[in-house]
Write a protein that holds these residues in place. Sequence first.
Motif, PDB file in Angstrom:
ATOM      1  N   ASP A 232     -24.820  23.687 -45.554  1.00  0.00           N
ATOM      2  CA  ASP A 232     -23.602  23.760 -46.353  1.00  0.00           C
ATOM      3  C   ASP A 232     -23.504  25.153 -46.957  1.00  0.00           C
ATOM      4  OD1 ASP A 232     -22.648  21.118 -45.981  1.00  0.00           O
ATOM      5  OD2 ASP A 232     -24.170  20.390 -47.388  1.00  0.00           O
ATOM      6  N   THR A 233     -22.336  25.781 -46.798  1.00  0.00           N
ATOM      7  CA  THR A 233     -22.081  27.097 -47.376  1.00  0.00           C
ATOM      8  C   THR A 233     -20.818  27.003 -48.219  1.00  0.00           C
ATOM      9  OG1 THR A 233     -20.659  27.904 -45.575  1.00  0.00           O
ATOM     10  CG2 THR A 233     -23.050  28.217 -45.321  1.00  0.00           C
ATOM     11  N   GLU A 234     -20.502  28.060 -48.911  1.00  0.00           N
ATOM     12  CA  GLU A 234     -19.265  28.064 -49.703  1.00  0.00           C
ATOM     13  C   GLU A 234     -18.032  27.962 -48.811  1.00  0.00           C
ATOM     14  OE1 GLU A 234     -18.515  32.800 -50.430  1.00  0.00           O
ATOM     15  OE2 GLU A 234     -19.966  31.794 -51.732  1.00  0.00           O
ATOM     16  N   LYS A 235     -18.193  28.231 -47.517  1.00  0.00           N
ATOM     17  CA  LYS A 235     -17.086  28.102 -46.575  1.00  0.00           C
ATOM     18  C   LYS A 235     -17.111  26.767 -45.839  1.00  0.00           C
ATOM     19  CE  LYS A 235     -16.233  32.951 -46.001  1.00  0.00           C
ATOM     20  NZ  LYS A 235     -15.678  33.948 -45.134  1.00  0.00           N
ATOM     21  N   GLY A 236     -17.965  25.857 -46.282  1.00  0.00           N
ATOM     22  CA  GLY A 236     -18.032  24.538 -45.673  1.00  0.00           C
ATOM     23  C   GLY A 236     -19.238  24.357 -44.773  1.00  0.00           C
TER      24      GLY A 236
ATOM     25  N   SER B  36     -21.639  24.537 -41.875  1.00  0.00           N
ATOM     26  CA  SER B  36     -21.848  25.697 -41.006  1.00  0.00           C
ATOM     27  C   SER B  36     -23.092  25.528 -40.157  1.00  0.00           C
ATOM     28  CB  SER B  36     -22.000  26.975 -41.854  1.00  0.00           C
ATOM     29  OG  SER B  36     -20.903  27.142 -42.722  1.00  0.00           O
TER      30      SER B  36
ATOM     31  N   GLY C 173     -19.654  31.900 -37.989  1.00  0.00           N
ATOM     32  CA  GLY C 173     -18.428  31.988 -38.766  1.00  0.00           C
ATOM     33  C   GLY C 173     -18.551  32.906 -39.963  1.00  0.00           C
ATOM     34  N   ILE C 174     -19.773  33.276 -40.316  1.00  0.00           N
ATOM     35  CA  ILE C 174     -20.007  34.198 -41.439  1.00  0.00           C
ATOM     36  C   ILE C 174     -20.694  35.471 -40.938  1.00  0.00           C
ATOM     37  CG2 ILE C 174     -21.185  34.516 -43.655  1.00  0.00           C
ATOM     38  CD1 ILE C 174     -20.817  31.482 -44.122  1.00  0.00           C
TER      39      ILE C 174
ATOM     40  N   ALA D 116     -18.175  27.046 -40.693  1.00  0.00           N
ATOM     41  CA  ALA D 116     -17.684  27.872 -41.802  1.00  0.00           C
ATOM     42  C   ALA D 116     -16.160  27.990 -41.766  1.00  0.00           C
ATOM     43  CB  ALA D 116     -18.349  29.242 -41.794  1.00  0.00           C
ATOM     44  N   GLY D 117     -15.505  26.935 -41.317  1.00  0.00           N
ATOM     45  CA  GLY D 117     -14.046  26.917 -41.283  1.00  0.00           C
ATOM     46  C   GLY D 117     -13.420  27.659 -40.123  1.00  0.00           C
ATOM     47  N   LYS D 118     -14.223  28.213 -39.215  1.00  0.00           N
ATOM     48  CA  LYS D 118     -13.705  28.929 -38.047  1.00  0.00           C
ATOM     49  C   LYS D 118     -13.913  28.102 -36.788  1.00  0.00           C
ATOM     50  CE  LYS D 118     -14.130  33.414 -37.648  1.00  0.00           C
ATOM     51  NZ  LYS D 118     -14.743  34.751 -37.516  1.00  0.00           N
TER      52      LYS D 118
END
Length: 181
Positions: free
Chosen positions: A95-99, A101, A115-116, A171-173
């Motif tokens: 889990d990352t701040e971007k969801g 991952s 994604g990051i 990560a949302g990508k």
Amino acid sequence: MSNIELKGLPISKSSALPPVHTWTPPFCGDMNLVIKANGEWFHEGGKIKRSSMVSLFSRILWHEAGEYFLVTPVEKVRIQVEDAPFLVTAWQWIDTEKGRSIEFKTQTEDVLILGIDCDIWMASFSGEERPYVSMRYGMKALVGRNVFYGVAEYLERVDTSEGDGMGLISAGKSYLLLQDA
């Protein structure tokens, strides 16, 4: 044939990479070092068995104009790379701040978050479609077969600028890996 001088390089377990992007040493010739397409490193025909040595060399690896070099502040030697200089050997969901991952780990202990820190794509090598992730300084890592089979369980429908099909979301990508026919 040239050997590279490693004096002056910090030997530590730190994850910090040396600032090779700031070094401009003169070219000193070719070194008989080959990174095979399966991720194994060979020096003068013999496999480098010490993972710490491979990791050390990987930290001073530089990619320039389609060629690979080992660089120090005072010298630069060319090596041969058959496909990708790095190999992804492990992965996990985090889990990352971007969801949610995907975290990849290479054989040289590099950690990348899809994604990051990196992107993933499919490309042909010797007539075979293979998955790759981006790495530092324009380099790439081959995603090992076992790792790809693991993440393939999480393929889902994606709609990207490259087209529609099956891919990964991290990560949302969205990443398209298998395009609809």
